[in-house]
Design an enzyme around this catalytic site. Structure first.
Site, PDB file in Angstrom:
ATOM      1  N   THR A  14       0.835  -1.217   0.000  1.00  0.00           N
ATOM      2  CA  THR A  14       0.000   0.000   0.000  1.00  0.00           C
ATOM      3  C   THR A  14       0.862   1.257   0.000  1.00  0.00           C
ATOM      4  O   THR A  14       0.685   2.151  -0.834  1.00  0.00           O
ATOM      5  CB  THR A  14      -0.910  -0.007   1.248  1.00  0.00           C
ATOM      6  OG1 THR A  14      -1.646  -1.226   1.248  1.00  0.00           O
ATOM      7  CG2 THR A  14      -1.861   1.168   1.252  1.00  0.00           C
ATOM      8  N   GLU A 131       8.341  10.042   9.890  1.00  0.00           N
ATOM      9  CA  GLU A 131       7.086  10.807  10.020  1.00  0.00           C
ATOM     10  C   GLU A 131       5.855   9.921   9.830  1.00  0.00           C
ATOM     11  O   GLU A 131       4.852  10.070  10.540  1.00  0.00           O
ATOM     12  CB  GLU A 131       7.068  11.936   8.977  1.00  0.00           C
ATOM     13  CG  GLU A 131       5.839  12.804   9.012  1.00  0.00           C
ATOM     14  CD  GLU A 131       5.723  13.615  10.289  1.00  0.00           C
ATOM     15  OE1 GLU A 131       6.558  14.496  10.517  1.00  0.00           O
ATOM     16  OE2 GLU A 131       4.782  13.358  11.069  1.00  0.00           O
ATOM     17  N   VAL A 134       3.811   7.528  12.768  1.00  0.00           N
ATOM     18  CA  VAL A 134       2.813   7.943  13.769  1.00  0.00           C
ATOM     19  C   VAL A 134       1.730   8.768  13.086  1.00  0.00           C
ATOM     20  O   VAL A 134       2.011   9.809  12.491  1.00  0.00           O
ATOM     21  CB  VAL A 134       3.455   8.771  14.901  1.00  0.00           C
ATOM     22  CG1 VAL A 134       2.407   9.193  15.918  1.00  0.00           C
ATOM     23  CG2 VAL A 134       4.562   7.981  15.585  1.00  0.00           C
ATOM     24  N   GLY A 136       0.050   8.389  10.411  1.00  0.00           N
ATOM     25  CA  GLY A 136       0.061   8.431   8.941  1.00  0.00           C
ATOM     26  C   GLY A 136       0.368   9.787   8.349  1.00  0.00           C
ATOM     27  O   GLY A 136       1.479  10.283   8.439  1.00  0.00           O
ATOM     28  N   ILE A 138      -0.599  12.794   9.133  1.00  0.00           N
ATOM     29  CA  ILE A 138      -0.568  13.994   9.987  1.00  0.00           C
ATOM     30  C   ILE A 138       0.892  14.324  10.307  1.00  0.00           C
ATOM     31  O   ILE A 138       1.610  13.469  10.825  1.00  0.00           O
ATOM     32  CB  ILE A 138      -1.322  13.763  11.317  1.00  0.00           C
ATOM     33  CG1 ILE A 138      -2.729  13.232  11.062  1.00  0.00           C
ATOM     34  CG2 ILE A 138      -1.358  15.048  12.131  1.00  0.00           C
ATOM     35  CD1 ILE A 138      -3.485  12.862  12.342  1.00  0.00           C
ATOM     36  N   GLU A 192      -7.814  -5.614   9.515  1.00  0.00           N
ATOM     37  CA  GLU A 192      -7.020  -6.758   9.049  1.00  0.00           C
ATOM     38  C   GLU A 192      -7.748  -8.063   9.389  1.00  0.00           C
ATOM     39  O   GLU A 192      -8.544  -8.111  10.329  1.00  0.00           O
ATOM     40  CB  GLU A 192      -5.669  -6.791   9.781  1.00  0.00           C
ATOM     41  CG  GLU A 192      -4.838  -5.535   9.650  1.00  0.00           C
ATOM     42  CD  GLU A 192      -4.089  -5.453   8.337  1.00  0.00           C
ATOM     43  OE1 GLU A 192      -3.922  -6.501   7.683  1.00  0.00           O
ATOM     44  OE2 GLU A 192      -3.704  -4.336   7.960  1.00  0.00           O
ATOM     45  N   ASP A 203      -0.840  -1.373  18.357  1.00  0.00           N
ATOM     46  CA  ASP A 203      -0.421  -0.401  17.340  1.00  0.00           C
ATOM     47  C   ASP A 203      -0.442   1.022  17.934  1.00  0.00           C
ATOM     48  O   ASP A 203       0.512   1.794  17.749  1.00  0.00           O
ATOM     49  CB  ASP A 203      -1.371  -0.508  16.141  1.00  0.00           C
ATOM     50  CG  ASP A 203      -1.104   0.545  15.087  1.00  0.00           C
ATOM     51  OD1 ASP A 203      -0.128   0.393  14.344  1.00  0.00           O
ATOM     52  OD2 ASP A 203      -1.868   1.534  15.018  1.00  0.00           O
ATOM     53  N   LYS A 207       2.820   3.823  18.705  1.00  0.00           N
ATOM     54  CA  LYS A 207       2.845   5.239  18.333  1.00  0.00           C
ATOM     55  C   LYS A 207       2.963   6.122  19.570  1.00  0.00           C
ATOM     56  O   LYS A 207       3.685   7.126  19.564  1.00  0.00           O
ATOM     57  CB  LYS A 207       1.582   5.585  17.539  1.00  0.00           C
ATOM     58  CG  LYS A 207       1.476   4.807  16.231  1.00  0.00           C
ATOM     59  CD  LYS A 207       0.083   4.951  15.635  1.00  0.00           C
ATOM     60  CE  LYS A 207      -0.100   4.084  14.416  1.00  0.00           C
ATOM     61  NZ  LYS A 207      -1.510   3.986  14.005  1.00  0.00           N
ATOM     62  N   GLY A 304      -3.542   4.752   4.978  1.00  0.00           N
ATOM     63  CA  GLY A 304      -3.958   4.770   3.572  1.00  0.00           C
ATOM     64  C   GLY A 304      -2.802   5.172   2.678  1.00  0.00           C
ATOM     65  O   GLY A 304      -1.836   5.803   3.116  1.00  0.00           O
TER      66      GLY A 304
END
Ligand SMILES: NC(=O)c1ccc[n+]([C@@H]2O[C@H](COP(=O)([O-])OP(=O)(O)OC[C@H]3O[C@@H](n4cnc5c(N)ncnc54)[C@H](OP(=O)(O)O)[C@@H]3O)[C@@H](O)[C@H]2O)c1
Length: 430
Positions: A14, A131, A134, A136, A138, A192, A203, A207, A304
Site C-alpha cells: 500500500t 514521520e 505515527v 500516517g 498527519i 485486518e 499499534d 505510536k 492509507g
C-alpha cells in the site's frame, strides 16, 4: 543542476506503491521544493511477478531487500516492509551503518529499536526519519520535533488507531456490538484479517511511545505502555456514555506524573465538548499541551496509500534539502530516563459498568465495595439488558486515584452478583 536524491524502496505494498505514485504525480513541485529531484533507482519486494498497477520498468529490481543498503548509487533507503524485526531491521541497521539516510513508516520497529537506530544514525552522521510511523499523513512528528521544540510539553494524547476509531464510531452510529462491527470492517477492508494489533491497542501503544519520547525528551519505553484494547466494550457502554454526555474513544495518553513517565492506551469517555469526541471514522488526532504554545490539535488521515506516502515523501524532501537533526529531537545521550509511573497514581473520574444478576442485595454489595476502597460514586444508572442475560449497572465516580477503583473492582471479583467482568474506563478531564 543539483544532483538528484537517489532512493531505493523496500516493500511495494500500500505505502510503497503510494510513494511511487506521489513522486510521479507531484514531480515538478517536489523538485522545486526540495531544490533537486528525487529519483527512484532500485526497488525490492517479495513477489516480482505481482501486478502493482505502477510502472516499475525504470527501476532496478533487487530480490533481497537487505542488499539495498549496499548500493553505492543510492543516497537514501525507504523501508516499507513492516515488522519490528526481520528484513526491515536488518535493512535499517545496514543502511545506517553504511552512512546512508533511512526513512521508514514502521512504528513497530521504531517503538522497539528506535533508540538503537537513532544512536547509529548519530554515529554515522546520517538521517533517520519516520514521520509516517505515527498518525500516517498527519505531520505530528515534525509538529512536535520542530514546531513545538521550544516548549515543555505537559501531556500528549490522542486517537492513534483508525481501525479502532472506525469500529467505535460505527458502534455508536448503529448501536451494534463490537463483534458485528469488526466483521463488517474486515469485509470492507478497514480491519485486518488478524485485527489483534489494532483492537488490542498494540499499534496505538507503538505510536504513543514514540510521541512520548519526542514530547518529553525521554528515552523510548514501549514496554512500559499500559495497554487495553476495545474488545470488551458493549453497545450499552456507548449508549450510557452518550446519555451522560460522553463518547467512547481509544485514547493513547502520556504524561509525567511525580517526575516519572506514565503511558497508557485504553478506552476512555471523552466529553462531547472535547475536540477528540468529534474525531470520527478512521481519522486520527493528536493533542499536545505546550507551556508556551498552549493546546495543539492535529487531525487527519492516519493511514492509507495517499496520506502515508505524503509523510514518507516529506521526509525525503527534508533529506534532499539536507535538513535533518537527531531522530528524537535531541542526541540519544541527552534523552532522560524518568522511570515508570504506576497508572494507579493517575487521579481522575471513572466510568464503571457492571453486568449484574437481577436480584436483591446486588447494589448494596457493589456500593459497599466502593465505599471500602474509598471510591465516591457520582452517579448511577441501572438500565437495559446485557448480551449475557444480566442487567447493566453503570456508575461514574468523583475524582480519585485509579488504584482505589481497581481495588474496588478486584474486591468484587468472583462475586455471584456479577454476571460478566466489570468494565472500567477513565473519563478524560483535560
Ligand atoms: N498502510 C498504511 O496505511 C500504513 C500507515 C502508516 C504506516 N504504515 C506502515 O508502513 C509499512 C508498510 O505498510 P503497508 O500497508 O504498505 O504494508 P503491505 O501493503 O502489507 O506491504 C508490505 C510490502 O512489503 C513487502 N515485503 C514483505 N516482506 C518483504 C521482504 N522480506 N523483503 C522485501 N519486501 C517484503 C511485500 O511484498 P509483496 O507485495 O511482494 O508480497 C509488500 O509489498 C508498515 O510498517 C506499516 O506499519 C502503513
Amino acid at each position: 543542476m543539483t544532483e538528484p536524491l537517489r532512493i531505493a524502496l523496500a516493500g511495494l505494498g500500500t505505502v510503497g506503491v503510494g510513494v511511487i505514485k506521489l513522486l510521479a504525480a507531484n514531480r515538478e513541485l517536489i523538485t522545486r521544493r526540495a531544490g533537486r529531484s528525487i529519483a527512484i533507482v532500485a526497488v525490492s519486494s517479495r513477489d516480482r511477478g505481482r501486478d502493482r498497477a505502477v510502472d516499475l520498468s525504470h527501476f532496478d529490481w533487487v530480490d533481497d531487500a537487505t542488499k539495498l543498503a549496499e548500493r553505492s548509487d543510492v543516497d537514501a533507503v525507504v523501508e516499507l516492509i513492516g515488522g519490528s524485526d526481520g528484513s526491515a531491521l536488518t535493512l535499517a541497521r545496514n543502511t545506517i551503518a553504511a552512512g546512508r539516510a533511512f526513512v521508514t513508516a514502521n512504528k513497530a520497529m521504531i517503538a522497539h529499536h528506535g533508540l538503537e537506530l537513532a544512536q547509529a544514525a548519530e554515529t554515522a552522521g546520517t538521517a533517520l526519519k519516520y514521520e509516517a510511523a505515527v498518525a500516517g499523513g498527519i505531520p505530528v512528528i515534525k509538529g512536535l520535533r520542530e514546531g513545538a521544540a521550544a516548549n515543555e510539553i505537559a501531556q500528549v494524547y490522542g486517537i492513534l488507531n483508525g481501525t479502532c476509531n472506525y469500529i467505535l464510531t460505527t458502534m455508536e452510529a448503529e448501536g451494534s456490538d463490537f463483534g458485528a462491527v469488526l466483521a463488517d470492517a474486515q469485509a470492507l477492508g478497514y480491519a485486518e484479517a488478524d485485527p489483534a494489533f489494532d483492537v488490542d491497542g498494540v499499534d496505538a501503544a507503538h505510536k504513543l511511545s514514540i510521541l512520548a519520547s519526542l514530547s518529553f525528551g525521554t528515552r523510548l519505553d514501549f514496554a512500559a505502555v499500559s495497554t487495553t484494547g476495545i474488545r470488551t466494550i458493549l453497545a450499552g457502554d456507548i449508549a450510557q456514555a452518550k446519555a451522560l454526555g460522553y463518547r467512547v474513544r481509544l485514547v493513547g495518553r502520556a504524561e509525567i506524573v511525580g517526575g516519572a513517565l506514565l503511558q497508557s492506551v485504553q478506552p476512555c469517555l471523552v466529553p462531547v465538548s472535547h475536540p477528540l469526541a468529534h474525531v470520527a471514522g478512521a481519522m486520527n488526532a493528536v493533542v499536545a499541551e505546550g507551556n508556551f504554545v498552549g493546546r495543539l490539535f492535529f487531525e487527519g488521515r492516519g493511514a492509507g496509500e495517499g496520506p502515508t506516502a505524503s509523510a514518507v515523501v516529506a521526509d525525503l524532501i527534508d533529506i534532499a534539502r539536507g535538513e535533518y537533526g537527531p531522530a528524537f529531537a535531541m542526541p540519544v545521550s541527552s534523552l532522560a530516563d524518568p522511570g515508570r509511573a504506576d497508572t494507579g497514581n493517575r487521579v481522575g473520574q471513572f466510568y464503571l459498568r457492571f453486568t449484574v444478576a437481577d436480584r436483591p442485595g446486588v447494589l448494596a454489595e457493589i456500593t459497599a465495595a466502593m465505599r471500602d476502597a474509598g471510591v465516591s460514586i457520582e452517579s448511577m444508572i441501572q438500565r437495559g439488558e446485557a448480551p449475557d442475560g444480566g442487567v447493566l449497572l453503570v456508575m461514574t465516580t468523583h475524582a480519585g486515584p485509579e488504584r482505589d477503583v481497581i481495588a474496588a473492582v478486584s474486591a468484587l471479583s468472583g462475586s455471584a452478583s456479577l454476571v460478566g467482568k466489570p468494565m472500567v474506563m477513565p473519563i478524560l478531564d483535560v
